[in-house]
Scaffold this motif. Sequence first.
Motif, PDB file in Angstrom:
ATOM      1  N   UNK A 165       2.545  -0.296  -3.863  1.00 57.54           N
ATOM      2  CA  UNK A 165       1.027   0.273  -3.468  1.00 57.54           C
ATOM      3  C   UNK A 165       0.198  -0.801  -3.126  1.00 57.54           C
ATOM      4  N   UNK A 166      -0.799  -0.685  -2.171  1.00 57.33           N
ATOM      5  CA  UNK A 166      -2.026  -1.393  -2.011  1.00 57.33           C
ATOM      6  C   UNK A 166      -3.223  -1.200  -2.865  1.00 57.33           C
ATOM      7  N   UNK A 167      -3.396  -0.116  -3.254  1.00 56.83           N
ATOM      8  CA  UNK A 167      -4.454   0.264  -4.123  1.00 56.83           C
ATOM      9  C   UNK A 167      -5.748   0.607  -3.327  1.00 56.83           C
ATOM     10  N   UNK A 168      -6.577   1.020  -4.156  1.00 53.64           N
ATOM     11  CA  UNK A 168      -7.848   1.336  -3.525  1.00 53.64           C
ATOM     12  C   UNK A 168      -9.053   0.341  -4.317  1.00 53.64           C
ATOM     13  N   UNK A 169     -10.176  -0.127  -3.467  1.00 57.30           N
ATOM     14  CA  UNK A 169     -10.398   0.182  -2.111  1.00 57.30           C
ATOM     15  C   UNK A 169      -9.948  -0.935  -1.254  1.00 57.30           C
ATOM     16  N   UNK A 170      -8.868  -1.430  -1.124  1.00 58.62           N
ATOM     17  CA  UNK A 170      -8.292  -2.362  -0.332  1.00 58.62           C
ATOM     18  C   UNK A 170      -8.482  -2.253   1.181  1.00 58.62           C
ATOM     19  N   UNK A 171      -7.868  -1.154   1.538  1.00 62.82           N
ATOM     20  CA  UNK A 171      -7.901  -0.674   2.960  1.00 62.82           C
ATOM     21  C   UNK A 171      -8.267   1.087   3.035  1.00 62.82           C
ATOM     22  N   UNK A 172      -8.722   1.497   3.987  1.00 61.91           N
ATOM     23  CA  UNK A 172      -8.844   2.645   4.495  1.00 61.91           C
ATOM     24  C   UNK A 172      -9.171   2.971   5.779  1.00 61.91           C
ATOM     25  N   UNK A 173      -8.320   4.089   6.204  1.00 57.90           N
ATOM     26  CA  UNK A 173      -8.283   4.626   7.537  1.00 57.90           C
ATOM     27  C   UNK A 173      -7.850   3.593   8.618  1.00 57.90           C
ATOM     28  N   UNK A 174      -6.954   2.844   8.290  1.00 57.44           N
ATOM     29  CA  UNK A 174      -6.478   1.698   9.008  1.00 57.44           C
ATOM     30  C   UNK A 174      -7.317   0.432   9.264  1.00 57.44           C
ATOM     31  N   UNK A 175      -8.307   0.392   8.293  1.00 54.69           N
ATOM     32  CA  UNK A 175      -9.264  -0.850   8.231  1.00 54.69           C
ATOM     33  C   UNK A 175      -8.956  -1.563   6.965  1.00 54.69           C
ATOM     34  N   UNK A 176      -9.352  -2.809   6.972  1.00 55.68           N
ATOM     35  CA  UNK A 176      -9.214  -3.659   5.805  1.00 55.68           C
ATOM     36  C   UNK A 176     -10.665  -3.532   5.411  1.00 55.68           C
ATOM     37  N   UNK A 177     -10.755  -3.275   3.712  1.00 55.43           N
ATOM     38  CA  UNK A 177     -11.948  -3.172   3.173  1.00 55.43           C
ATOM     39  C   UNK A 177     -12.235  -4.437   2.567  1.00 55.43           C
ATOM     40  N   UNK A 178     -11.293  -4.883   1.721  1.00 55.46           N
ATOM     41  CA  UNK A 178     -11.324  -6.081   0.802  1.00 55.46           C
ATOM     42  C   UNK A 178     -10.509  -7.075   1.285  1.00 55.46           C
ATOM     43  N   UNK A 179     -10.786  -8.118   2.056  1.00 54.75           N
ATOM     44  CA  UNK A 179      -9.820  -9.027   2.610  1.00 54.75           C
ATOM     45  C   UNK A 179      -9.083  -9.959   1.267  1.00 54.75           C
ATOM     46  N   UNK A 180      -9.908 -10.091   0.301  1.00 53.58           N
ATOM     47  CA  UNK A 180      -9.160 -10.880  -0.564  1.00 53.58           C
ATOM     48  C   UNK A 180      -8.388  -9.946  -1.604  1.00 53.58           C
ATOM     49  N   UNK A 181      -8.384  -8.807  -1.757  1.00 45.25           N
ATOM     50  CA  UNK A 181      -7.612  -8.025  -2.423  1.00 45.25           C
ATOM     51  C   UNK A 181      -6.312  -7.844  -1.750  1.00 45.25           C
ATOM     52  N   UNK A 182      -6.344  -7.379  -0.426  1.00 43.99           N
ATOM     53  CA  UNK A 182      -5.086  -7.011   0.460  1.00 43.99           C
ATOM     54  C   UNK A 182      -4.268  -8.269   0.547  1.00 43.99           C
ATOM     55  N   UNK A 183      -5.090  -9.597   0.517  1.00 41.58           N
ATOM     56  CA  UNK A 183      -4.249 -10.974   0.466  1.00 41.58           C
ATOM     57  C   UNK A 183      -3.581 -10.986  -0.840  1.00 41.58           C
ATOM     58  N   UNK A 184      -4.116 -10.765  -1.883  1.00 41.97           N
ATOM     59  CA  UNK A 184      -3.599 -10.877  -3.094  1.00 41.97           C
ATOM     60  C   UNK A 184      -2.262  -9.884  -3.416  1.00 41.97           C
ATOM     61  N   UNK A 185      -2.470  -8.697  -2.727  1.00 41.15           N
ATOM     62  CA  UNK A 185      -1.406  -7.639  -2.952  1.00 41.15           C
ATOM     63  C   UNK A 185      -0.072  -8.267  -1.698  1.00 41.15           C
ATOM     64  N   UNK A 186      -0.411  -8.854  -1.079  1.00 37.08           N
ATOM     65  CA  UNK A 186       0.569  -9.426  -0.095  1.00 37.08           C
ATOM     66  C   UNK A 186       1.310 -10.676  -0.790  1.00 37.08           C
ATOM     67  N   UNK A 187       0.490 -11.350  -1.366  1.00 38.35           N
ATOM     68  CA  UNK A 187       0.948 -12.493  -2.178  1.00 38.35           C
ATOM     69  C   UNK A 187       1.856 -12.340  -3.308  1.00 38.35           C
ATOM     70  N   UNK A 188       1.577 -11.003  -4.038  1.00 37.66           N
ATOM     71  CA  UNK A 188       2.564 -10.448  -5.027  1.00 37.66           C
ATOM     72  C   UNK A 188       3.736 -10.274  -4.592  1.00 37.66           C
ATOM     73  N   UNK A 189       3.551  -9.550  -3.408  1.00 34.17           N
ATOM     74  CA  UNK A 189       4.720  -8.775  -3.201  1.00 34.17           C
ATOM     75  C   UNK A 189       6.070  -9.990  -2.751  1.00 34.17           C
ATOM     76  N   UNK A 190       5.668 -10.998  -1.977  1.00 32.84           N
ATOM     77  CA  UNK A 190       6.337 -11.933  -1.579  1.00 32.84           C
ATOM     78  C   UNK A 190       6.923 -12.846  -2.611  1.00 32.84           C
ATOM     79  N   UNK A 191       6.120 -12.718  -3.933  1.00 32.79           N
ATOM     80  CA  UNK A 191       6.658 -13.540  -4.975  1.00 32.79           C
ATOM     81  C   UNK A 191       8.021 -12.800  -5.677  1.00 32.79           C
ATOM     82  N   UNK A 192       8.193 -11.662  -5.192  1.00 33.30           N
ATOM     83  CA  UNK A 192       9.404 -11.059  -5.552  1.00 33.30           C
ATOM     84  C   UNK A 192      10.657 -11.481  -4.786  1.00 33.30           C
ATOM     85  N   UNK A 193      10.631 -12.127  -3.604  1.00 37.55           N
ATOM     86  CA  UNK A 193      11.730 -12.892  -3.157  1.00 37.55           C
ATOM     87  C   UNK A 193      12.100 -14.098  -3.804  1.00 37.55           C
TER      88      UNK A 193
END
Length: 239
Positions: free
Chosen positions: A30-58
């Motif tokens: 899950x990306x969470x709210x309000x990181x992205x909306x209607x195809x637009x990034x709302x919170x750059x730092x928040x979105x980056x943190x989500x992606x960083x957490x995801x790849x730590x699963x590898x």
Amino acid sequence: MWPTTTTLAVDLGSCTAGVWAAHRGTVTGPLGHPYASRGRVVDVDGCAAVLSRLVRQYEQPVRPGGVVVACRPVLASEDEQAAVRRVLGLAFAPRRVLFVDTVRAAAIGSGSAAGTLLIVDVGAGLTEVALLRNGHVVAARRTEIGTGDLSRGATVDQLGDIVVRHVDDLRSGPEMPDVLTAMARGLLLVGDGAVQPGLVPAVSGALGARVHRAAAPRTAALSGAGMAATSLSRHPAGV
């Protein structure tokens, strides 16, 4: 031996994010709210943190300096793409970022990119309809409504009406012959909307055309972006 850098594909949706990594597979969350909306990034730092957490699963780390193929909504603006670049820069520090329209990636991931195709992507925050010719977008329409709006009073019938309106608009334009060819083949439905009961018969009945659900509609775009990233790693001149 694992490569020093990793080729990645990213699908940053309104509600979920997915990452494909070469030799590692796919992770989503899950990306969470309000990181992205209607195809637009709302919170750059928040979105980056989500992606960083995801790849730590590898099990194997994702090292900086690689190439990232990122999905983008059809008709995305330069500013919208720039925001995604900032997200990817923070999360992965890539050497190169390439964009692929989500509808194109989904067609590739569904094995349907060859020939003339009408693809419908009903996501959480956007509904997109595109005409593709041999995997390339030649005309498209989009509306800022999606399955996330079903909890706020929208209905599946309304989503279907939007799809029908976009198809009719494309059919009345200069691409009409290709649209008719694609309709004879049948529309491809991807995204979260593909699992919503009632949407397929509503669109099919209104247009008088077959509507096919992708085998894995929610992950088709990420799969296709991963395939494009794989091709890019083998043929660096382009995707």
